[in-house]
Design an enzyme around this catalytic site. Structure first.
Site, short mmCIF file in Angstrom:
data_model
loop_
_atom_site.label_atom_id
_atom_site.label_comp_id
_atom_site.label_asym_id
_atom_site.label_seq_id
_atom_site.Cartn_x
_atom_site.Cartn_y
_atom_site.Cartn_z
N ASP A 75 -13.69 -1.68 1.82
CA ASP A 75 -12.85 -0.59 1.33
C ASP A 75 -13.40 0.77 1.72
OD1 ASP A 75 -10.66 0.45 -0.12
OD2 ASP A 75 -10.87 -1.09 -1.65
N ASP A 80 -2.30 1.62 -1.35
CA ASP A 80 -2.08 0.35 -2.06
C ASP A 80 -0.60 0.05 -2.30
OD1 ASP A 80 -4.80 0.33 -2.23
OD2 ASP A 80 -4.90 0.30 -4.42
#
Ligand SMILES: *[C@@H]1O[C@H](CO)[C@@H](O)[C@H](O)[C@H]1NC(C)=O
Ligand SMILES: *[C@@H]1O[C@H](CO)[C@@H](O)[C@H](O)[C@H]1NC(C)=O
Ligand SMILES: *[C@@H]1O[C@H](CO)[C@@H](O)[C@H](O)[C@H]1NC(C)=O
Ligand SMILES: *[C@@H]1O[C@H](CO)[C@@H](O)[C@H](O)[C@H]1NC(C)=O
Ligand SMILES: *[C@@H]1O[C@H](CO)[C@@H](O)[C@H](O)[C@H]1NC(C)=O
Ligand SMILES: *[C@@H]1O[C@H](CO)[C@@H](O)[C@H](O)[C@H]1NC(C)=O
Ligand SMILES: CC(=O)N[C@H]1CO[C@H](CO)[C@@H](O)[C@@H]1O
Length: 549
Positions: free
Chosen positions: A149, A219
């Protein structure tokens, strides 16, 4: 899923990181459990993948996402798990997962801390500056994959931010390359999934060199508009994807409850033909995830489209903005094509598709994938009935391929007559074919082109519009980001028609092209084409357009 080690000698590989030839598949804790995974949760979901037959279909990588590590590294500097959440430890968890015949996915980040909530106290270790030792640790734990990430990307100073879309610390390609190199040097095959959210320059150019997959968007959320936002953002990556290098459209929301089954099929089908990893976000538990959603995830024919060995991302062939539907198409193995007819509008409709649009002169029996039935051979036009928010998937065995050999007439945007706030600017190599564009198409602006060719027939023409829209919805993605810009086109003073342009590419100067059909052309070079701001947000920047006569 076929995994290959270092042997592939494809020119775009910069590091010898493990690749899967087809998109990875699995389960990840984030969409349902957020940053609160624990041992019980991970084990029961791993078990559920086997119990429900999901592992047999190919979902085999089990990943505890954010929230797993301890706040502090061990005395000798190693990253380690939170012993309260994972009392048996990560090596034992890996053994449990392997014992089920599954693969163990790990999660870390190219930042100082993990993506855990920014509440001022919950800072968990990530891997920036620790790439070599963490890659080694993940290998000794039996890790088979790593999702990496991008939070807290700056070094610790007063400007550090949870989510920093433009970190000054280091170029993202350098931060992600460091882990890719580290994984390549450990004695274990670990699939590397880059999760950089699709920001910054040239993601599609650098990410495939270092990772097997790369996230292209902010997201996903459990709602319908996320599907529109992410599909628009996926469009320009067609030129960067292929076997062993796939865009990641994020973890599936199938089974989480917000979408209808029709919408879940749409979402799953679009992810499948875009060759995104298929990663389940709902619990692998039939008391928590509805049978209808599990049946969607278990559809072997749709999974087979995703796992097709050609690895070709389906591309946007035509967009019908005012009618609310798109046609996507891609080649699949066995001289076949897959066509996705995506009805974004929420009302049913019947559309005629000219198969020549997708390069098909003639096809054998067409298969309607979700309906699991053959709808016969076709030549010419195909009538497709769509429910609201339905994406129909059709497989065509191509018996005669069509090749266009028409040379279009090309019109550079800056040769038009500009009215209102619109301006022409140079933009160099990134906005070829013209090197210039018109921008700032605010309300009241227009660009008019005279003497546009209508060929010897006039009537309806195919127009390839070259545009730039780098309006990536990041912060705004949570509210109303769409990743599109609009403008209208009118021919010879007819009713203007609106077109919505998806993101164009990896940086502001990468041109995209949208092919549209426009009616009302006269014979010969006598036509007037007018491009106007639609009165919503500023229109896309126009580079030029080709008219196929
Ligand atoms: C599935 O979910 C139900 C309801 O929360 C729970 O009682 C059950 O233990 C779960 N099954 C497994 C195998 O974890
Ligand atoms: C753990 O790390 C935090 C900073 O994240 C630090 O304040 C704390 O002292 C550390 N605890 C131990 C036991 O090292
Ligand atoms: C994991 O979370 C579940 C649900 O909150 C809880 O029932 C269980 O006791 C937890 N297990 C561990 C090991 O923390
Ligand atoms: C690499 O791992 C294999 C088994 O996984 C082992 O047999 C081999 O000795 C290891 N090589 C090195 C250099 O550690
Ligand atoms: C399929 O392959 C042909 C031949 O390589 C290519 O021209 C075409 O763009 C590909 N994609 C689609 C959707 O037809
Ligand atoms: C789509 O239409 C259905 C049926 O009319 C309705 O229940 C649903 O709320 C609509 N969805 C959206 C996103 O508007
Ligand atoms: C004509 C129509 O219904 N257009 C809709 C298509 O889908 C997008 C995304 O869901 C909507 O924003 C449009 O209104």
């Amino acid at each position: 899923m076929i995994t290959v080690g270092v042997a592939l000698s494809l020119p775009w590989l910069a590091t010898a990181v493990t690749r899967t030839l087809t998109p990875p598949m699995g389960w990840n804790s984030y969409n349902y459990y957020n940053c609160y995974p624990n041992e019980t949760i991970i084990k029961s979901n791993a078990w559920g993948l086997v119990e429900l037959g999901l592992s047999t279909v190919g979902y085999n990588i089990v990943t505890p996402d954010c929230g797993w590590p301890s706040k502090n590294r061990t005395a000798d500097g190693q990253i380690t798990w939170n012993p309260e959440l994972f009392p048996s430890g990560f090596p034992a968890l890996g053994e449990y997962i392997h014992g089920l015949g599954l693969k163990f996915g790990l999660y870390s980040g190219a930042g100082v801390w993990e993506c855990t909530p920014d509440n001022g106290e919950w800072y968990l270790q990530a891997s920036l500056g620790h790439e070599v030792e963490d890659a080694h640790t993940f290998a000794t734990w039996g890790g088979d994959a790593l999702k990496y990430d991008n939070c807290w990307a700056n070094k610790i100073d007063t400007t550090i931010r949870f989510v920093d879309y433009n970190p000054s610390e280091r170029d993202p390609s350098v931060r992600f390359a460091a882990m890719s190199d580290a994984l390549s040097s450990v004695n274990r095959s670990i699939i590397f999934s880059i999760c950089q959210w699709g920001v910054g320059q040239d993601l599609g150019v650098w990410a495939p060199k270092y990772g097997n997959t790369w996230r292209i968007s902010n997201d996903i959320q459990d709602n319908w508009k996320s599907i529109w936002r992410i599909v628009n953002q996926a469009v320009p990556y067609v030129k960067h994807t292929g076997v062993g290098k796939y865009i990641d459209m994020d973890i599936l929301t199938v089974g989480l409850g917000a979408l209808s089954y029709e919408e879940e099929r749409f979402h799953f089908g679009m992810w499948a033909i875009s060759k995104s990893p298929l990663v389940i976000g709902a619990p692998a538990n039939s008391s928590l995830t509805p049978a209808g959603s599990l049946a969607i995830l278990l559809n072997k024919d749709v999974v087979a489209l995703n796992q097709d060995r050609l690895g070709e991302q389906a591309q946007l062939i035509r967009r019908y903005t005012e009618e609310g539907y798109d046609i996507f198409a891609g080649n699949i193995s066995g001289s076949r094509k897959v066509i996705g007819v995506a009805n974004w509008s929420n009302s049913s409709k019947s559309v005629d598709i000219d198969l020549q649009l997708v390069g098909v002169q003639k096809s054998g029996n067409i298969q309607d994938v979700w309906a699991a039935k053959s709808i016969g051979p076709y030549e010419g036009a195909l009538k497709v009935d769509l429910e609201g928010h339905e994406a129909k998937l059709l497989i065509l065995p191509v018996s005669a391929q069509l090749t266009y050999n028409v040379e279009p007439s090309y019109y550079s945007a800056v040769t038009g007559i500009l009215q209102g706030d619109v301006k022409s600017v140079n933009c160099g190599d990134g906005c070829l074919p013209t090197g210039s564009k018109v921008t700032n198409m605010t309300i009241g602006s227009s660009v008019t082109f005279g003497n546009v060719s209508g060929g010897v027939l006039g009537g309806t023409k195919l127009i390839g519009i070259d545009y730039i829209n780098y309006d990536v919805a990041l912060a705004s993605a949570w509210t109303n980001g769409t990743n599109t810009r609009n403008f209208t086109l009118s021919v010879n003073g007819r009713e203007p028609r609106r077109w919505s342009f998806p993101i164009s590419g990896g940086d502001w100067y990468e041109t995209g092209r949208l092919d549209v059909l426009a009616d009302g052309f006269y014979v010969g070079p006598v036509n007037e084409l007018r491009v106007e701001a639609p009165g919503l947000d500023p229109g896309a920047d126009l580079v030029g357009f080709a008219v196929y006569t």
